[in-house]
Design an enzyme around this catalytic site. Structure first.
Site, mmCIF file in Angstrom:
data_model
loop_
_atom_site.group_PDB
_atom_site.id
_atom_site.type_symbol
_atom_site.label_atom_id
_atom_site.label_comp_id
_atom_site.label_asym_id
_atom_site.label_seq_id
_atom_site.Cartn_x
_atom_site.Cartn_y
_atom_site.Cartn_z
ATOM 1 N N CYS A 2 -70.765 -4.579 45.794
ATOM 2 C CA CYS A 2 -71.279 -4.145 44.496
ATOM 3 C C CYS A 2 -70.193 -3.408 43.723
ATOM 4 O O CYS A 2 -69.230 -2.912 44.269
ATOM 5 C CB CYS A 2 -72.429 -3.175 44.715
ATOM 6 S SG CYS A 2 -73.676 -3.775 45.845
ATOM 7 N N ARG A 27 -65.193 -8.584 43.183
ATOM 8 C CA ARG A 27 -65.727 -8.103 44.468
ATOM 9 C C ARG A 27 -66.898 -8.952 44.926
ATOM 10 O O ARG A 27 -67.349 -8.852 46.051
ATOM 11 C CB ARG A 27 -66.166 -6.640 44.319
ATOM 12 C CG ARG A 27 -65.048 -5.700 43.926
ATOM 13 C CD ARG A 27 -65.587 -4.415 43.317
ATOM 14 N NE ARG A 27 -66.277 -3.616 44.282
ATOM 15 C CZ ARG A 27 -65.726 -2.568 44.910
ATOM 16 N NH1 ARG A 27 -64.475 -2.270 44.657
ATOM 17 N NH2 ARG A 27 -66.392 -1.848 45.768
ATOM 18 N N TRP A 74 -74.516 -6.901 45.045
ATOM 19 C CA TRP A 74 -74.350 -7.934 46.093
ATOM 20 C C TRP A 74 -75.482 -7.663 47.065
ATOM 21 O O TRP A 74 -75.524 -6.632 47.730
ATOM 22 C CB TRP A 74 -72.988 -7.758 46.756
ATOM 23 C CG TRP A 74 -72.601 -8.815 47.707
ATOM 24 C CD1 TRP A 74 -72.200 -10.099 47.432
ATOM 25 C CD2 TRP A 74 -72.571 -8.704 49.143
ATOM 26 N NE1 TRP A 74 -71.914 -10.771 48.584
ATOM 27 C CE2 TRP A 74 -72.145 -9.956 49.648
ATOM 28 C CE3 TRP A 74 -72.859 -7.683 50.037
ATOM 29 C CZ2 TRP A 74 -71.986 -10.192 51.010
ATOM 30 C CZ3 TRP A 74 -72.706 -7.917 51.390
ATOM 31 C CH2 TRP A 74 -72.283 -9.168 51.867
ATOM 32 N N ASN A 100 -73.915 1.774 45.623
ATOM 33 C CA ASN A 100 -73.217 0.867 46.555
ATOM 34 C C ASN A 100 -73.443 1.422 47.945
ATOM 35 O O ASN A 100 -73.451 2.628 48.143
ATOM 36 C CB ASN A 100 -71.699 0.847 46.287
ATOM 37 C CG ASN A 100 -71.346 0.037 45.072
ATOM 38 O OD1 ASN A 100 -72.230 -0.539 44.434
ATOM 39 N ND2 ASN A 100 -70.070 -0.003 44.740
ATOM 40 N N GLY A 101 -73.612 0.522 48.934
ATOM 41 C CA GLY A 101 -73.769 0.980 50.312
ATOM 42 C C GLY A 101 -75.110 0.536 50.872
ATOM 43 O O GLY A 101 -75.793 -0.295 50.294
ATOM 44 N N GLU A 490 -56.645 -18.376 61.576
ATOM 45 C CA GLU A 490 -56.596 -18.048 60.146
ATOM 46 C C GLU A 490 -56.762 -19.307 59.308
ATOM 47 O O GLU A 490 -57.460 -19.300 58.288
ATOM 48 C CB GLU A 490 -55.281 -17.327 59.823
ATOM 49 C CG GLU A 490 -55.101 -16.972 58.375
ATOM 50 C CD GLU A 490 -56.188 -16.062 57.801
ATOM 51 O OE1 GLU A 490 -56.982 -15.521 58.594
ATOM 52 O OE2 GLU A 490 -56.294 -15.950 56.575
ATOM 53 N N LYS A 494 -59.763 -19.838 56.530
ATOM 54 C CA LYS A 494 -59.509 -20.185 55.129
ATOM 55 C C LYS A 494 -60.336 -21.394 54.705
ATOM 56 O O LYS A 494 -60.977 -21.411 53.672
ATOM 57 C CB LYS A 494 -58.016 -20.507 54.943
ATOM 58 C CG LYS A 494 -57.133 -19.298 54.852
ATOM 59 C CD LYS A 494 -57.337 -18.591 53.547
ATOM 60 C CE LYS A 494 -57.279 -17.073 53.582
ATOM 61 N NZ LYS A 494 -58.019 -16.371 54.570
ATOM 62 N N GLU A 497 -64.090 -20.404 54.517
ATOM 63 C CA GLU A 497 -64.560 -19.421 53.518
ATOM 64 C C GLU A 497 -64.398 -19.919 52.093
ATOM 65 O O GLU A 497 -65.135 -19.458 51.217
ATOM 66 C CB GLU A 497 -63.869 -18.082 53.717
ATOM 67 C CG GLU A 497 -62.402 -18.032 53.474
ATOM 68 C CD GLU A 497 -61.863 -16.621 53.686
ATOM 69 O OE1 GLU A 497 -62.591 -15.652 53.460
ATOM 70 O OE2 GLU A 497 -60.690 -16.503 54.079
ATOM 71 N N HIS A 513 -61.781 -27.057 78.618
ATOM 72 C CA HIS A 513 -62.855 -26.244 79.221
ATOM 73 C C HIS A 513 -64.144 -26.346 78.428
ATOM 74 O O HIS A 513 -64.982 -25.448 78.480
ATOM 75 C CB HIS A 513 -62.394 -24.789 79.319
ATOM 76 C CG HIS A 513 -61.202 -24.625 80.190
ATOM 77 N ND1 HIS A 513 -61.248 -24.740 81.571
ATOM 78 C CD2 HIS A 513 -59.907 -24.418 79.887
ATOM 79 C CE1 HIS A 513 -60.044 -24.587 82.074
ATOM 80 N NE2 HIS A 513 -59.189 -24.378 81.081
ATOM 81 N N LYS A 613 -64.802 -9.274 48.403
ATOM 82 C CA LYS A 613 -63.387 -8.981 48.655
ATOM 83 C C LYS A 613 -63.228 -7.796 49.596
ATOM 84 O O LYS A 613 -62.370 -7.788 50.447
ATOM 85 C CB LYS A 613 -62.662 -8.683 47.344
ATOM 86 C CG LYS A 613 -61.173 -8.391 47.530
ATOM 87 C CD LYS A 613 -60.461 -9.582 48.159
ATOM 88 C CE LYS A 613 -59.005 -9.302 48.445
ATOM 89 N NZ LYS A 613 -58.383 -10.387 49.248
HETATM 90 C C1 AGP Z 1 -60.090 -12.919 54.367
HETATM 91 O O1 AGP Z 1 -59.874 -14.193 53.729
HETATM 92 C C2 AGP Z 1 -61.494 -12.500 54.294
HETATM 93 N N1 AGP Z 1 -61.837 -12.277 52.917
HETATM 94 C C3 AGP Z 1 -61.887 -11.368 55.198
HETATM 95 O O2 AGP Z 1 -61.926 -11.885 56.506
HETATM 96 C C4 AGP Z 1 -60.984 -10.115 55.213
HETATM 97 O O3 AGP Z 1 -59.767 -10.412 55.830
HETATM 98 C C5 AGP Z 1 -61.708 -9.039 56.021
HETATM 99 O O4 AGP Z 1 -62.912 -8.754 55.348
HETATM 100 C C6 AGP Z 1 -60.876 -7.765 56.178
HETATM 101 O O5 AGP Z 1 -60.602 -7.242 54.905
HETATM 102 P P1 AGP Z 1 -59.531 -6.049 54.796
HETATM 103 O O6 AGP Z 1 -58.195 -6.616 55.203
HETATM 104 O O7 AGP Z 1 -59.581 -5.625 53.357
HETATM 105 O O8 AGP Z 1 -59.979 -4.955 55.736
#
Ligand code: AGP
Length: 618
Positions: A2, A27, A74, A100-101, A490, A494, A497, A513, A613
């Site tokens: 948020c 965000r 959010w 927020n929270g 990673e 990518k 997401e 396995h 984000k």
């Molecule tokens: C990365 O593409 C993601 N958006 C997410 O996994 C991110 O890396 C994770 O939320 C950690 O964020 P930070 O590095 O700001 O702590």
């Protein structure tokens, strides 16, 4: 996550609220709203959906006044509906709140208030706060006291901004575990600044006594660069020309303001179509900046406990191998959301290394706090200045990546990995784990890294062609060995997401396995083969999956192209470099492949569905 924006004085509130929320929209959100005091009442305008929908609503039903609060939501408690959008008010609509929270004891508070006759209109935890403040305001007739009593009744994380018809010349703010900043105006006396139009962002005007509150600094930069960072437990009263702050013991404190020097423009797209593309292309320059930056000054620990989430967790997995190979330091990598609830064994001889681009990830912050309570020294690798993790760590290694706006991290990840590599090499040199010759050779290799990254990044057309040819595979596997395994993880993240294509990452040796049972025709396997010492093993794995019908793209160093052409269907070559540098090169085409698939699928690359984000809630 948020976004919160509050404005008091200086100009018409609505354009500044909308503008501030737009600066926070990266965000991620699914509803938006504002509350404005029009001289008599608090007027609310809120809707599910985008800020454009809110602007349309406001155009049809304008509200005017120079005191207001705004929010982009959010959803956590309750679906993204008009009713659940913030701001929320008490029954008499004399108090409005944005939040927020997460309030963890929301259910108990809701039942207690309902028993006292409160009728709830939304499914949100935030509405509970509005009713609590109203309840305590009746008892205290002072909004500061009422808010303090309300937050004492709350369990959980919050950044709150409250306004009241009874104190129309004040906004109140409170924070715990969720960031909140206050902007100070230049303050040139009173008087009204001409109302801003939608989208018009005020230049840093000689403001006429205006105060601002936001959940993140970018929202305030068009209006002021003088920022106060609230701390956990703080309650602040913001007026047109003054700010009063009480700490967690309700004692007035002076929080020094900071002057923000970085530019919002740096966070704008430039001539790229998306922030993610811009940030992918910035990676060589970000690496070059980091290579020139000061390096962490900290005593070398006996062992390291990494805490991180998502891509930062993958970077930490690479860091673990760096620390072992290059510095002889043992370490373990903990998923922060798991670590924070693990058995509290003492960590007295350990360094907790929190890796976080945003510096606000709730799980990582909580895990670092937990590690400190267990005796560890806390060091953070962070990108965002003045973030909570940076402020609470005992020492910080800055990533110098510049603002990263796209939800899917790219330059955040590569600068985290490079920061870990630099620290490992420094410790290896100081411990004489590395010979002087090896240390010199590494210094030379690092100097070449930005150019090697520019070479590895270039092949956009190749990525587009491959993405087009493999737009809808039955399954996608990313496999690797050694340092290639976290890079494979990673790459899989990518793709998931931003294109919503499921992908799984495995250590290549693990396929036999179980996962190899899934290999058949139309399964795409992306094999990372950059670790030369392990190449024969990974080539065997490629043969195993090809024998069962998979289509294999192999990524390798240029000098190994011939060997891989014998085994894989396609080979993507990367510049030759030491194995330990290869994660910083191999991840670049994986980012680009995911990006091109997402574009072809029409996905919202910078703001993927359901993601945020900075995950400032559990
Ligand atoms: C990365 O593409 C993601 N958006 C997410 O996994 C991110 O890396 C994770 O939320 C950690 O964020 P930070 O590095 O700001 O702590």
């Amino acid at each position: 996550m948020c976004g919160i924006m509050g404005v008091i004085g200086g100009h018409d509130a609505v354009p500044a609220l909308i503008d501030g929320l737009q600066h926070l929209s990266y965000r991620g959100y699914d509803a938006a709203g504002v509350a404005v005091f029009n001289g008599e009442h608090i007027q609310i305008r809120k809707t599910a959906g985008s800020l454009d929908k809110l602007k349309t609503l406001l155009s049809g039903q304008p509200v005017r006044g120079d005191v207001g609060i705004g929010h982009t939501r959010w959803a956590t408690h309750g679906a993204p509906t008009d009713c659940n959008a913030h701001p929320h008010t008490d029954a008499r609509e004399r108090i409005a709140v944005v939040h927020n929270g997460i309030i963890e004891n929301e259910r108990a508070l809701r039942l207690q208030l309902a028993a006292e006759g409160v009728e709830f209109r939304s499914q949100t935890d935030t509405e509970v706060v509005a009713h609590l403040v109203a309840k305590y305001l009746k008892e205290t007739c002072d909004l500061h006291c009422a808010l303090r009593k309300a937050i004492e009744a709350i369990v959980g994380a919050y950044a709150l901004v409250v306004m009241s018809v009874d104190e129309p010349d004040r906004l109140y703010a409170a924070r715990k575990d969720s960031p909140l900043v206050i902007g100070l105006s230049a303050g040139t006396g009173r008087g009204q600044k001409a109302p801003l139009q939608f989208g018009e962002t005020g230049q840093s005007p000689a403001l006429n006594g205006a105060g601002y509150i936001a959940s993140d600094i970018p929202a305030l930069l068009p209006y002021t660069r003088e920022i106060i960072l609230l701390e956990d437990g703080d309650v602040a009263r913001v007026q047109r020309d003054s700010v009063t702050i009480w700490d967690r013991s309700d004692t007035i404190v002076l929080r020094e303001s900071k002057t923000i020097h970085w530019d919002q423009e740096a966070a704008d797209k430039g001539d790229h179509i998306t922030f993610m593309e811009k940030e992918m292309d910035e990676q060589p320059d970000a690496a070059a900046r980091l290579l020139e930056a000061p390096l962490l000054q900290a005593a070398i620990p006996e062992r390291v406990v990494f805490v991180a989430c998502g891509s930062a967790y993958h970077a930490a997995l690479i860091g673990r191998q760096y620390f072992a190979q290059l510095a002889g330091i043992p370490s373990e990598v903990e998923v922060a959301s798991e670590f924070r609830y693990e058995s509290p064994l003492p960590l007295n001889n350990a360094m907790c290394l929190a890796v976080s681009q945003s510096g606000e990830t709730a799980d990582t912050l909580a895990a670092m706090r937990q590690a400190k309570l267990r005796g560890a020294r806390a060091v953070a690798i962070v990108n965002v200045q003045d973030s909570s993790i940076a402020r609470e760590a005992d020492a910080v290694q800055w990533m110098h990546a510049g603002p990263e706006i796209a939800v899917a991290t790219t330059k955040g990840f590569t600068t985290q990995v490079l920061a870990l590599l630099r620290i490992a090499l420094e410790w290896g040199r100081r411990r004489e784990w590395l010979t002087a010759g090896a240390a010199r050779s590494w210094a030379n290799d690092l100097n070449k890294l930005p150019e090697l990254m520019r070479e590895a990044i270039a092949d956009t057309e190749r990525a587009r062609r491959f993405a087009t040819a493999h737009i809808a595979p039955r399954l996608v596997f990313f496999i690797g060995r050694g340092l290639d395994t976290p890079t494979a993880m990673e790459g899989a993240l990518k793709l998931k997401e931003i294109s919503y294509q499921h992908a799984a990452a495995y250590a290549a040796g693990e396929l036999k396995h179980g996962p190899i049972a899934l290999i058949e025709i139309d399964v795409l396997v992306i094999a990372l083969c950059t670790q030369r010492e392990l190449l024969p093993k990974t080539i065997s794995n490629i043969r195993e999956v090809k024998a069962r019908g998979a289509y294999v793209l192999a990524l390798c160093q240029r000098r190994d192209e011939a060997a891989l052409k014998q085994a894989a269907d396609e080979v993507w070559t990367l510049p030759d470099a030491p194995d330990a540098l290869m994660p910083l090169l191999a991840v670049l085409p994986l980012q680009r492949l995911a990006y091109e698939v997402a574009l072809l699928r029409g996905c919202s690359v910078d703001k993927p569905r359901n993601l945020a984000k900075s995950v400032t809630v559990e």
